[in-house]
Every structure is written in C-alpha cells, then in structure tokens.
Motif scaffolding. Structure first.
Motif, PDB file in Angstrom:
ATOM      1  N   ASN A   3      97.130 -51.498  -5.344  1.00 26.90           N
ATOM      2  CA  ASN A   3      96.198 -52.836  -5.175  1.00 26.90           C
ATOM      3  C   ASN A   3      97.225 -53.922  -5.068  1.00 26.90           C
ATOM      4  O   ASN A   3      96.760 -54.901  -4.362  1.00 26.90           O
ATOM      5  CB  ASN A   3      95.840 -52.972  -6.524  1.00 26.90           C
ATOM      6  N   ILE A   4      98.582 -53.856  -5.455  1.00 27.55           N
ATOM      7  CA  ILE A   4      99.388 -54.911  -5.107  1.00 27.55           C
ATOM      8  C   ILE A   4      99.724 -54.904  -3.708  1.00 27.55           C
ATOM      9  O   ILE A   4      99.895 -56.265  -3.127  1.00 27.55           O
ATOM     10  CB  ILE A   4     100.698 -54.384  -5.930  1.00 27.55           C
ATOM     11  N   GLU A   5      99.938 -53.899  -3.003  1.00 21.44           N
ATOM     12  CA  GLU A   5     100.164 -54.004  -1.564  1.00 21.44           C
ATOM     13  C   GLU A   5      99.063 -54.825  -0.917  1.00 21.44           C
ATOM     14  O   GLU A   5      99.098 -55.558   0.026  1.00 21.44           O
ATOM     15  CB  GLU A   5     100.377 -52.709  -0.931  1.00 21.44           C
ATOM     16  N   THR A   6      97.825 -54.499  -1.025  1.00 16.63           N
ATOM     17  CA  THR A   6      96.574 -54.919  -0.462  1.00 16.63           C
ATOM     18  C   THR A   6      96.581 -56.328  -0.872  1.00 16.63           C
ATOM     19  O   THR A   6      96.386 -57.548  -0.233  1.00 16.63           O
ATOM     20  CB  THR A   6      95.408 -54.293  -1.185  1.00 16.63           C
ATOM     21  N   GLU A 107      87.180 -58.578   4.158  1.00 18.49           N
ATOM     22  CA  GLU A 107      86.215 -57.479   4.347  1.00 18.49           C
ATOM     23  C   GLU A 107      86.912 -56.297   4.209  1.00 18.49           C
ATOM     24  O   GLU A 107      86.361 -55.218   3.795  1.00 18.49           O
ATOM     25  CB  GLU A 107      85.173 -57.811   5.414  1.00 18.49           C
ATOM     26  N   GLU A 108      87.925 -56.082   5.102  1.00 14.48           N
ATOM     27  CA  GLU A 108      88.464 -54.758   5.014  1.00 14.48           C
ATOM     28  C   GLU A 108      89.188 -54.354   3.697  1.00 14.48           C
ATOM     29  O   GLU A 108      89.034 -53.096   3.296  1.00 14.48           O
ATOM     30  CB  GLU A 108      89.666 -54.701   5.859  1.00 14.48           C
ATOM     31  N   ALA A 109      89.862 -55.338   2.977  1.00 11.80           N
ATOM     32  CA  ALA A 109      90.178 -54.751   1.486  1.00 11.80           C
ATOM     33  C   ALA A 109      88.874 -54.445   0.713  1.00 11.80           C
ATOM     34  O   ALA A 109      89.297 -53.319  -0.182  1.00 11.80           O
ATOM     35  CB  ALA A 109      90.675 -56.346   0.987  1.00 11.80           C
ATOM     36  N   LEU A 110      87.728 -54.982   1.045  1.00 13.59           N
ATOM     37  CA  LEU A 110      86.590 -54.403  -0.072  1.00 13.59           C
ATOM     38  C   LEU A 110      86.137 -52.916   0.465  1.00 13.59           C
ATOM     39  O   LEU A 110      85.505 -52.291  -0.562  1.00 13.59           O
ATOM     40  CB  LEU A 110      85.469 -55.442   0.301  1.00 13.59           C
ATOM     41  N   GLN A 111      86.471 -52.513   1.441  1.00 15.49           N
ATOM     42  CA  GLN A 111      86.273 -51.235   1.748  1.00 15.49           C
ATOM     43  C   GLN A 111      87.232 -50.243   1.311  1.00 15.49           C
ATOM     44  O   GLN A 111      86.978 -49.264   1.150  1.00 15.49           O
ATOM     45  CB  GLN A 111      86.407 -50.854   3.362  1.00 15.49           C
ATOM     46  N   GLU A 112      88.467 -50.619   0.658  1.00 18.52           N
ATOM     47  CA  GLU A 112      89.259 -49.675   0.304  1.00 18.52           C
ATOM     48  C   GLU A 112      88.708 -49.310  -1.172  1.00 18.52           C
ATOM     49  O   GLU A 112      88.466 -50.019  -2.189  1.00 18.52           O
ATOM     50  CB  GLU A 112      90.572 -50.316  -0.109  1.00 18.52           C
ATOM     51  N   ILE A 119      89.653 -57.158  -8.744  1.00 18.40           N
ATOM     52  CA  ILE A 119      90.172 -57.540  -7.587  1.00 18.40           C
ATOM     53  C   ILE A 119      89.008 -57.708  -6.373  1.00 18.40           C
ATOM     54  O   ILE A 119      88.841 -58.770  -5.943  1.00 18.40           O
ATOM     55  CB  ILE A 119      91.184 -56.733  -6.910  1.00 18.40           C
ATOM     56  N   ARG A 120      88.092 -56.782  -6.681  1.00 19.63           N
ATOM     57  CA  ARG A 120      86.866 -56.698  -5.701  1.00 19.63           C
ATOM     58  C   ARG A 120      86.083 -57.949  -6.012  1.00 19.63           C
ATOM     59  O   ARG A 120      85.617 -58.628  -5.272  1.00 19.63           O
ATOM     60  CB  ARG A 120      86.228 -55.405  -6.197  1.00 19.63           C
ATOM     61  N   SER A 121      85.887 -58.256  -7.495  1.00 15.33           N
ATOM     62  CA  SER A 121      85.376 -59.406  -7.995  1.00 15.33           C
ATOM     63  C   SER A 121      85.659 -60.726  -7.291  1.00 15.33           C
ATOM     64  O   SER A 121      84.820 -61.482  -6.871  1.00 15.33           O
ATOM     65  CB  SER A 121      85.147 -59.220  -9.330  1.00 15.33           C
ATOM     66  N   LEU A 122      86.946 -60.991  -7.494  1.00 12.08           N
ATOM     67  CA  LEU A 122      87.685 -62.045  -6.838  1.00 12.08           C
ATOM     68  C   LEU A 122      87.428 -62.202  -5.555  1.00 12.08           C
ATOM     69  O   LEU A 122      87.013 -63.268  -4.966  1.00 12.08           O
ATOM     70  CB  LEU A 122      89.226 -62.108  -7.271  1.00 12.08           C
ATOM     71  N   ILE A 123      87.596 -61.110  -4.710  1.00 11.35           N
ATOM     72  CA  ILE A 123      87.521 -61.269  -3.389  1.00 11.35           C
ATOM     73  C   ILE A 123      86.000 -61.623  -3.154  1.00 11.35           C
ATOM     74  O   ILE A 123      85.447 -62.402  -2.280  1.00 11.35           O
ATOM     75  CB  ILE A 123      87.719 -59.957  -2.509  1.00 11.35           C
ATOM     76  N   LYS A 124      85.011 -60.897  -3.610  1.00 17.28           N
ATOM     77  CA  LYS A 124      83.423 -61.186  -3.287  1.00 17.28           C
ATOM     78  C   LYS A 124      82.846 -62.473  -3.867  1.00 17.28           C
ATOM     79  O   LYS A 124      81.984 -62.904  -3.004  1.00 17.28           O
ATOM     80  CB  LYS A 124      82.639 -59.942  -4.013  1.00 17.28           C
ATOM     81  N   THR A 125      83.664 -62.910  -5.065  1.00 20.27           N
ATOM     82  CA  THR A 125      82.716 -64.156  -5.542  1.00 20.27           C
ATOM     83  C   THR A 125      83.261 -65.450  -5.088  1.00 20.27           C
ATOM     84  O   THR A 125      83.017 -66.211  -5.300  1.00 20.27           O
ATOM     85  CB  THR A 125      82.766 -64.045  -7.209  1.00 20.27           C
ATOM     86  N   LYS A 126      84.697 -65.243  -5.090  1.00 22.24           N
ATOM     87  CA  LYS A 126      85.604 -66.508  -4.610  1.00 22.24           C
ATOM     88  C   LYS A 126      86.281 -66.525  -3.180  1.00 22.24           C
ATOM     89  O   LYS A 126      85.918 -67.427  -2.573  1.00 22.24           O
ATOM     90  CB  LYS A 126      86.421 -66.658  -5.594  1.00 22.24           C
TER      91      LYS A 126
END
Length: 144
Positions: A3-6, A107-112, A119-126
């Motif tokens: 997660n930290i690398e991503t 979008e690629e990060a969300l595929q992981e 983290i998924r929530s931060l990317i999706k919502t913000k």
C-alpha cells in the motif's frame, strides 16, 4: 508495505502535478491578461491538497512519503517548459495529458486487490473525482 509503494507512486504524480501547475501559473501570470490562471489556480490547490492527504496516509501507515516527483516530474517539467515556449494551447494540452495520466494511475491503483479500504475510499471519493473535474475544466478551456 505494498500500500505504501502504491501511495508513494500516486504521491509522485501529485508532486509532479503541483510543480507543473506552478510553472503554468507563473507563465500565465507573465502573459498578462490570460484569464486561465483563475481556472487553473483551484486545480493547483487541489493537487497540493492531494499531496497532503497522501503524505499523511503514508506516514500513518508507517511509511516515508517521497519528497520529489522523480523522473516523472522531470519529464513533466520538460513538457511544460516546451509548452510554455509554444504557447497557451500547448501548455493546456500538456496539463490535460498529465491529468489524464493521473486519472489512469488512480484507476490502476483501484484494480490492486491488496489496496486497503481506507486508501480505496480516498481514491474513489476524493482523488479520482478531483482528477476527472480537472480534465473537464481543461477540456472547457481548450474548447473555449
């Protein structure tokens, strides 16, 4: 750890974006009378906010946030520098390309599958919606 690398990869993109927008805003300020800086300033601020969010999350996970944008940032600087020489439309197109690249990275990060739910929530919502909004703004400026 993964997660930290991503997150650091996403942080590098955001650091590159802030650097690139700073250059674009400086350029627009130098070319008096360009109203785009009013439109680009909020995008720049949003990228700075994304940097802060990602840095905080990386630290909370026990990682060390990267401090520069690496090779991507250097490339972004070169592209923006040449775009500044070639004019406003080219500069806006290079910003637009950067935003699309950033959206793809989210979008690629969300595929992981290993990505944690916060983290998924931060990317999706913000982060991703902000990126998509930036693309719409640049599309509008390029269409104007």
């Amino acid at each position: 750890m993964h997660n930290i690398e991503t997150l650091n990869k996403l942080l590098k993109n955001e650091l590159a974006a802030t650097k690139t927008y700073q250059q674009a805003l400086d350029k627009l300020r130098d070319d008096a009378g360009l109203g785009e800086s009013k439109e680009l300033r909020p995008i720049y601020e949003a990228h700075k906010e994304a940097v802060s969010s990602l840095q905080a999350l990386i630290s909370r996970l026990g990682g060390t946030p990267c401090e520069d944008s690496g090779a991507w940032g250097t490339w972004a600087e070169i592209v923006q520098g040449s775009a500044n020489l070639l004019g406003k439309e080219t500069a806006l197109k290079s910003l637009q390309a950067g935003e699309k690249s950033g959206a793809e990275a989210y979008e690629e990060a969300l595929q992981e599958t290993e990505l944690s739910s916060d983290i998924r929530s931060l990317i999706k919502t913000k982060l991703l919606p902000a990126q998509q909004g930036h693309i719409r703004t640049l599309n509008r400026l390029l269409g104007a």
